[in-house]
Structures are given as C-alpha cells and as structure tokens.
Design a protein around this motif. Structure first.
Motif, short mmCIF file in Angstrom:
data_model
loop_
_atom_site.label_atom_id
_atom_site.label_comp_id
_atom_site.label_asym_id
_atom_site.label_seq_id
_atom_site.Cartn_x
_atom_site.Cartn_y
_atom_site.Cartn_z
N GLU A 155 0.84 -1.19 0.00
CA GLU A 155 0.00 0.00 0.00
C GLU A 155 0.88 1.25 0.00
O GLU A 155 1.81 1.35 0.79
N TYR A 156 0.59 2.14 -0.94
CA TYR A 156 1.26 3.43 -0.99
C TYR A 156 0.23 4.40 -1.54
O TYR A 156 0.10 4.58 -2.74
N GLY A 157 -0.59 4.93 -0.64
CA GLY A 157 -1.71 5.77 -1.08
C GLY A 157 -2.85 4.92 -1.62
O GLY A 157 -4.02 5.20 -1.38
N ILE A 158 -2.53 3.89 -2.34
CA ILE A 158 -3.49 2.93 -2.87
C ILE A 158 -2.88 1.54 -2.68
O ILE A 158 -1.69 1.42 -2.45
N GLN A 159 -3.72 0.52 -2.80
CA GLN A 159 -3.19 -0.85 -2.77
C GLN A 159 -2.77 -1.23 -4.19
O GLN A 159 -3.44 -0.87 -5.15
N TYR A 160 -1.66 -1.94 -4.29
CA TYR A 160 -1.22 -2.40 -5.61
C TYR A 160 -0.56 -3.78 -5.47
O TYR A 160 -0.27 -4.24 -4.36
N ALA A 161 -0.33 -4.43 -6.60
CA ALA A 161 0.30 -5.76 -6.60
C ALA A 161 1.81 -5.59 -6.48
O ALA A 161 2.44 -5.04 -7.37
N SER A 162 2.38 -6.05 -5.37
CA SER A 162 3.84 -5.96 -5.24
C SER A 162 4.53 -7.25 -5.68
O SER A 162 5.75 -7.32 -5.72
N ALA A 163 3.73 -8.28 -6.03
CA ALA A 163 4.29 -9.49 -6.63
C ALA A 163 3.20 -10.14 -7.49
O ALA A 163 2.01 -10.04 -7.19
N LEU A 164 3.64 -10.76 -8.59
CA LEU A 164 2.73 -11.40 -9.55
C LEU A 164 3.23 -12.80 -9.86
O LEU A 164 4.43 -13.07 -9.76
N GLN A 165 2.30 -13.66 -10.25
CA GLN A 165 2.71 -15.00 -10.70
C GLN A 165 1.72 -15.54 -11.72
O GLN A 165 0.52 -15.39 -11.58
N LYS A 166 2.26 -16.13 -12.77
CA LYS A 166 1.45 -16.85 -13.76
C LYS A 166 2.31 -17.97 -14.32
O LYS A 166 3.39 -17.72 -14.85
N ASP A 167 1.85 -19.19 -14.15
CA ASP A 167 2.59 -20.37 -14.60
C ASP A 167 4.02 -20.34 -14.00
O ASP A 167 4.17 -20.22 -12.80
N ASN A 168 5.04 -20.39 -14.85
CA ASN A 168 6.43 -20.42 -14.37
C ASN A 168 7.03 -19.02 -14.19
O ASN A 168 8.20 -18.88 -13.88
#
Length: 193
Positions: A155-168
C-alpha cells in the motif's frame, strides 16, 4: 544449478549476483538465447525506464525469447513491469506474460516511492517462511494494479500488486537483493521452485 541473469543493460545485476553468492550460488550474466534457455532458473532484473529497456530487449531479440521460457523466471522491479502487457511509462508495450497494465502512481503521491514498505496477502511458495507484513525495499514510480495474478499486495496511497505470478513466471516490484535477510529468503525460495 545454472542460474542466468538476463543482461540487457538495464539491470541491477551486480547486486543480485552478490546476493546469490551470499546464498552459495553463482549466476551467469547473459544475453545469449541458448545460454538463457539452458538455465535452470532465470532472473530478469531491471532498473530504469520502460521504453528504452524494451528497445534493448528488441535489439537482442530477447523480447521474443523471454515470454517463451519454460523454467522458473523471476522479474525484479522493472523486470516485473516489462513482463506485463504494457506500461504507461512512455506508452510502452510489454512482453504480455501478465495480463496487467502498469500505471503511474496517482497525482499527490510522492514519486518515486523509495524505501521500505510492507508486503501482505502472501501467496505461493515464493513467500514460504516470510511473515505477513514483512518489510521489503522498493524504488518505483509505476505499479501493477491489483489483479488475479497478484501474489502479494503493498500500500502506498493505494493498494497495488507488489508481486505477480502466472505459470512459471514470477515478478516482484521490490528488490529482494536489497531487502536484507527476508529478501534473500525469497531469492532462496525462488531457487527451490
């Protein structure tokens, strides 16, 4: 184990190499397709600006190679953002691995966000042994919005994705190589995948 660090002139490769060395692993820095494809693990680092980084990937043909890799791949900071569909930074088309459009932090927030921030909502074995609300080191003006591929939130003013994952493919907005023992633990988890 063969670890390849993608070399495209936009990486924080040396600090990642040192972090891996502290964990007892050597990494090769390469822009050679055969070298990268034959690695057990691939790390896609990145510091800098999206459009010039994409340009460098295109010149070497790595823009075609990276999305087709089959082994575990970890994008760090700009590396994660380039794995996304696009970035608002100079209207850059990304590699399209993550179906997410990277956007700039809203007006009124000081950019770049520099320093320590917490990660929460941790999912997947990348975060095994990491506490909820652990602090990680970040430096960025653009972010990936919350999406189905999010495996950690900040969270930095808003929430956001700080990590992502898809398949490998995995991506972290923070710098594990600069995030003390917790960051090194995440690198170790990635090498175990």
């Amino acid at each position: 184990m063969k670890i390849a660090l993608i070399n495209y002139g936009a990486g924080n490769s040396q600090s990642i190499k040192f972090a891996l060395k502290r964990l007892g692993f050597e990494a090769i820095l390469s822009d050679e397709e055969t070298e990268i494809r034959s690695a057990d693990k691939v790390i896609f680092p990145g510091v800098g600006e999206a459009s010039s980084a994409m340009q460098k990937l295109k010149v070497s043909g790595l823009d075609q190679v990276i999305p087709t890799l089959k082994q575990p791949v970890l994008g760090i900071c700009l590396g994660m953002q380039l794995l996304c569909k696009s970035s608002e930074e100079r209207n850059t088309k990304g590699l399209g691995v993550f179906d997410v459009e990277v956007v700039r932090f809203p007006k009124g927030l000081k950019v770049p966000q520099i320093g320590w921030n917490q990660i929460s909502n941790l999912k997947t074995s990348l975060f095994e042994g990491i506490s909820e609300n652990e602090f990680m080191y970040l430096v960025h003006s653009f972010y990936a919005p919350l999406c189905k591929e999010a495996i950690a939130i900040s969270e930095y003013g808003i929430q956001y994705a700080s990590a992502l994952q898809k398949d490998n493919f995995y991506g972290v907005q923070f710098h594990p190589e600069k995030s003390s023992t917790a960051g090194e633990h995440i690198l170790k988890n990635f090498l175990k995948l």
